[in-house]
Design a protein around this motif. Structure first.
Motif, PDB file in Angstrom:
ATOM      1  N   GLU A  47     -32.023   6.298  51.450  1.00 36.30           N
ATOM      2  CA  GLU A  47     -33.474   6.552  50.917  1.00 36.30           C
ATOM      3  C   GLU A  47     -34.296   5.168  51.168  1.00 36.30           C
ATOM      4  O   GLU A  47     -35.598   4.998  51.001  1.00 36.30           O
ATOM      5  N   GLN A  48     -33.722   4.058  51.681  1.00 35.10           N
ATOM      6  CA  GLN A  48     -34.289   2.781  51.992  1.00 35.10           C
ATOM      7  C   GLN A  48     -35.107   2.379  50.683  1.00 35.10           C
ATOM      8  O   GLN A  48     -36.079   1.895  50.620  1.00 35.10           O
ATOM      9  N   SER A  49     -34.398   2.615  49.516  1.00 43.49           N
ATOM     10  CA  SER A  49     -34.892   2.063  48.505  1.00 43.49           C
ATOM     11  C   SER A  49     -34.657   0.739  47.750  1.00 43.49           C
ATOM     12  O   SER A  49     -35.507   0.466  46.729  1.00 43.49           O
ATOM     13  N   LEU A  50     -33.731   0.062  48.377  1.00 46.65           N
ATOM     14  CA  LEU A  50     -33.128  -1.031  47.555  1.00 46.65           C
ATOM     15  C   LEU A  50     -34.285  -2.300  47.925  1.00 46.65           C
ATOM     16  O   LEU A  50     -34.391  -2.765  46.791  1.00 46.65           O
ATOM     17  N   THR A  51     -34.666  -2.623  48.931  1.00 46.12           N
ATOM     18  CA  THR A  51     -35.745  -3.790  49.225  1.00 46.12           C
ATOM     19  C   THR A  51     -36.985  -3.472  48.305  1.00 46.12           C
ATOM     20  O   THR A  51     -37.552  -4.321  47.824  1.00 46.12           O
ATOM     21  N   PRO A  52     -37.526  -2.170  48.669  1.00 45.45           N
ATOM     22  CA  PRO A  52     -38.590  -1.994  47.782  1.00 45.45           C
ATOM     23  C   PRO A  52     -38.489  -2.349  46.350  1.00 45.45           C
ATOM     24  O   PRO A  52     -39.540  -2.627  45.362  1.00 45.45           O
ATOM     25  N   GLN A  53     -37.442  -2.150  45.527  1.00 44.74           N
ATOM     26  CA  GLN A  53     -36.733  -2.420  44.332  1.00 44.74           C
ATOM     27  C   GLN A  53     -36.665  -4.101  44.180  1.00 44.74           C
ATOM     28  O   GLN A  53     -36.305  -4.242  42.840  1.00 44.74           O
ATOM     29  N   GLY A  54     -36.698  -4.604  45.028  1.00 46.41           N
ATOM     30  CA  GLY A  54     -36.216  -6.071  44.942  1.00 46.41           C
ATOM     31  C   GLY A  54     -34.685  -6.169  44.859  1.00 46.41           C
ATOM     32  O   GLY A  54     -34.373  -7.372  44.560  1.00 46.41           O
ATOM     33  N   ILE A  55     -34.046  -5.496  45.091  1.00 48.60           N
ATOM     34  CA  ILE A  55     -32.519  -5.427  45.341  1.00 48.60           C
ATOM     35  C   ILE A  55     -31.912  -5.837  46.569  1.00 48.60           C
ATOM     36  O   ILE A  55     -32.302  -5.536  47.644  1.00 48.60           O
ATOM     37  N   VAL A  56     -31.199  -6.758  46.621  1.00 47.13           N
ATOM     38  CA  VAL A  56     -30.448  -7.343  47.905  1.00 47.13           C
ATOM     39  C   VAL A  56     -28.917  -6.851  47.773  1.00 47.13           C
ATOM     40  O   VAL A  56     -28.121  -7.128  46.788  1.00 47.13           O
ATOM     41  N   LEU A  57     -28.508  -6.322  48.786  1.00 45.89           N
ATOM     42  CA  LEU A  57     -27.041  -5.989  48.843  1.00 45.89           C
ATOM     43  C   LEU A  57     -26.595  -6.638  50.378  1.00 45.89           C
ATOM     44  O   LEU A  57     -27.137  -6.260  51.368  1.00 45.89           O
ATOM     45  N   ARG A  58     -25.824  -7.581  50.390  1.00 43.22           N
ATOM     46  CA  ARG A  58     -25.800  -8.441  51.552  1.00 43.22           C
ATOM     47  C   ARG A  58     -24.147  -8.827  51.775  1.00 43.22           C
ATOM     48  O   ARG A  58     -23.459  -8.773  50.914  1.00 43.22           O
ATOM     49  N   MET A  59     -23.847  -8.946  53.070  1.00 44.49           N
ATOM     50  CA  MET A  59     -22.493  -9.416  53.456  1.00 44.49           C
ATOM     51  C   MET A  59     -22.880 -10.840  54.208  1.00 44.49           C
ATOM     52  O   MET A  59     -23.845 -10.722  55.076  1.00 44.49           O
ATOM     53  N   ARG A  60     -22.274 -11.867  53.912  1.00 47.24           N
ATOM     54  CA  ARG A  60     -22.302 -13.328  54.403  1.00 47.24           C
ATOM     55  C   ARG A  60     -21.212 -13.719  55.110  1.00 47.24           C
ATOM     56  O   ARG A  60     -20.141 -13.580  54.470  1.00 47.24           O
ATOM     57  N   GLN A  61     -21.249 -14.314  56.226  1.00 48.32           N
ATOM     58  CA  GLN A  61     -19.932 -14.588  56.950  1.00 48.32           C
ATOM     59  C   GLN A  61     -20.318 -16.153  57.682  1.00 48.32           C
ATOM     60  O   GLN A  61     -21.107 -16.066  58.234  1.00 48.32           O
ATOM     61  N   ASP A  62     -19.628 -17.017  56.847  1.00 44.13           N
ATOM     62  CA  ASP A  62     -19.314 -18.465  57.327  1.00 44.13           C
ATOM     63  C   ASP A  62     -18.100 -18.724  57.720  1.00 44.13           C
ATOM     64  O   ASP A  62     -17.388 -18.503  58.551  1.00 44.13           O
ATOM     65  N   THR A  63     -17.683 -19.667  56.641  1.00 49.88           N
ATOM     66  CA  THR A  63     -16.246 -20.042  56.795  1.00 49.88           C
ATOM     67  C   THR A  63     -15.333 -18.945  55.943  1.00 49.88           C
ATOM     68  O   THR A  63     -14.187 -19.197  55.815  1.00 49.88           O
ATOM     69  N   VAL A  65     -15.987 -14.760  53.621  1.00 49.66           N
ATOM     70  CA  VAL A  65     -16.837 -13.585  53.966  1.00 49.66           C
ATOM     71  C   VAL A  65     -16.915 -13.273  52.357  1.00 49.66           C
ATOM     72  O   VAL A  65     -16.289 -13.155  51.596  1.00 49.66           O
ATOM     73  N   ARG A  66     -18.260 -12.987  52.025  1.00 49.72           N
ATOM     74  CA  ARG A  66     -18.850 -12.704  50.559  1.00 49.72           C
ATOM     75  C   ARG A  66     -19.599 -11.571  50.632  1.00 49.72           C
ATOM     76  O   ARG A  66     -20.589 -11.375  51.579  1.00 49.72           O
ATOM     77  N   LEU A  67     -19.329 -10.585  49.523  1.00 46.84           N
ATOM     78  CA  LEU A  67     -20.521  -9.545  49.274  1.00 46.84           C
ATOM     79  C   LEU A  67     -21.019 -10.010  48.156  1.00 46.84           C
ATOM     80  O   LEU A  67     -20.821 -10.359  47.102  1.00 46.84           O
ATOM     81  N   THR A  68     -22.620  -9.702  48.318  1.00 50.94           N
ATOM     82  CA  THR A  68     -23.547 -10.186  47.157  1.00 50.94           C
ATOM     83  C   THR A  68     -24.409  -9.077  46.789  1.00 50.94           C
ATOM     84  O   THR A  68     -25.140  -8.468  47.760  1.00 50.94           O
ATOM     85  N   TYR A  69     -24.447  -9.112  45.399  1.00 51.19           N
ATOM     86  CA  TYR A  69     -25.561  -8.271  45.066  1.00 51.19           C
ATOM     87  C   TYR A  69     -26.550  -9.072  44.346  1.00 51.19           C
ATOM     88  O   TYR A  69     -26.435 -10.134  43.439  1.00 51.19           O
ATOM     89  N   LYS A  70     -27.871  -8.689  44.541  1.00 50.34           N
ATOM     90  CA  LYS A  70     -29.083  -9.670  43.814  1.00 50.34           C
ATOM     91  C   LYS A  70     -29.947  -8.714  43.286  1.00 50.34           C
ATOM     92  O   LYS A  70     -30.466  -7.718  43.788  1.00 50.34           O
ATOM     93  N   GLY A  71     -30.181  -8.818  41.784  1.00 48.62           N
ATOM     94  CA  GLY A  71     -31.200  -7.945  41.123  1.00 48.62           C
ATOM     95  C   GLY A  71     -32.513  -8.365  41.495  1.00 48.62           C
ATOM     96  O   GLY A  71     -32.906  -9.418  42.161  1.00 48.62           O
TER      97      GLY A  71
END
Length: 210
Positions: A47-63, A65-71
């Motif tokens: 539904e493409q509804s996360l961003t309009p709600q200000g919600i972040v679901l993200r995968m980050r890779q550097d040294t 790998v982390r999965l992050t949820y932000k409200g």
């Protein structure tokens, strides 16, 4: 057991990161992580509804790998507070498959170089992005304000948008159509400071949008 975490931070536009790093070192800052390349991928649902709600679901890779949820965040005086939940994972590809099975798909990638310091109970990160340089300070509100003063950053603009939100601002102001915030996509493109300001091309009657 309650394992939630509240993230409180401010983002400052700091074109001269060398000067900021010198100030951090002079103030006694401790280097936590040397400059490292990060690749981040934001996910959305059908539904493409996360961003309009200000919600972040993200995968980050550097040294790692982390999965992050932000409200959704609350912004006061340029300082953002929001719930942040993060877990380290061992297999990026498998996590991507799991997210797909749950109905989430990648919709935007963004890259940066990050250097991390600690000073006076606060975390200071120096970020280099394709459209500019920024300093983020994380900690209690009083700690953040004290560090801004200590590092002589009070005159620097506080940026309420996320890096993805700023990407939208830059794309709108510069009429760019690239889908991802990568160094390759911005190669040869100079982004002036005014292009980082929301609605820079709007009339005086338009309302600024973060």
């Amino acid at each position: 057991m309650n394992s939630t975490k509240q993230e409180t931070e401010v983002k400052l536009y700091t074109p001269n990161l060398v000067a900021v790093e010198e100030a951090v070192r002079s103030a006694g800052g401790t280097l936590v992580s040397e400059r490292v390349f990060e690749r981040n991928v934001r996910y959305e649902n059908h539904e493409q509804s996360l961003t309009p709600q200000g919600i972040v679901l993200r995968m980050r890779q550097d040294t790692r790998v982390r999965l992050t949820y932000k409200g959704p965040g609350v912004i006061v005086n340029g300082i953002t507070s929001r719930e942040e939940l993060e877990v380290e994972i061992s297999d990026y590809g498998m996590m991507d498959i799991i997210l797909a099975r749950l109905g989430y798909h990648p919709f935007m990638a963004y890259e940066k170089y990050r250097t991390t310091y600690e000073l006076n109970n606060g975390e200071i990160v120096l970020d280099e992005l394709p459209y500019g340089n920024f300093t983020e300070i994380e900690g209690e509100v009083d700690t953040i304000e004290a560090l801004i003063t200590k590092l002589n950053l009070a005159a620097n603009r506080r940026v309420p948008q996320s890096y993805a939100g700023l990407f939208d601002v830059v794309r709108q102001n510069m009429e760019l159509d690239m889908p991802h915030l990568t160094f390759e996509a911005f190669q040869g493109i100079i982004v002036p400071e005014e292009a980082l300001q929301p609605n820079v091309q709007s009339t005086a009657d338009d309302e600024a949008k973060g």
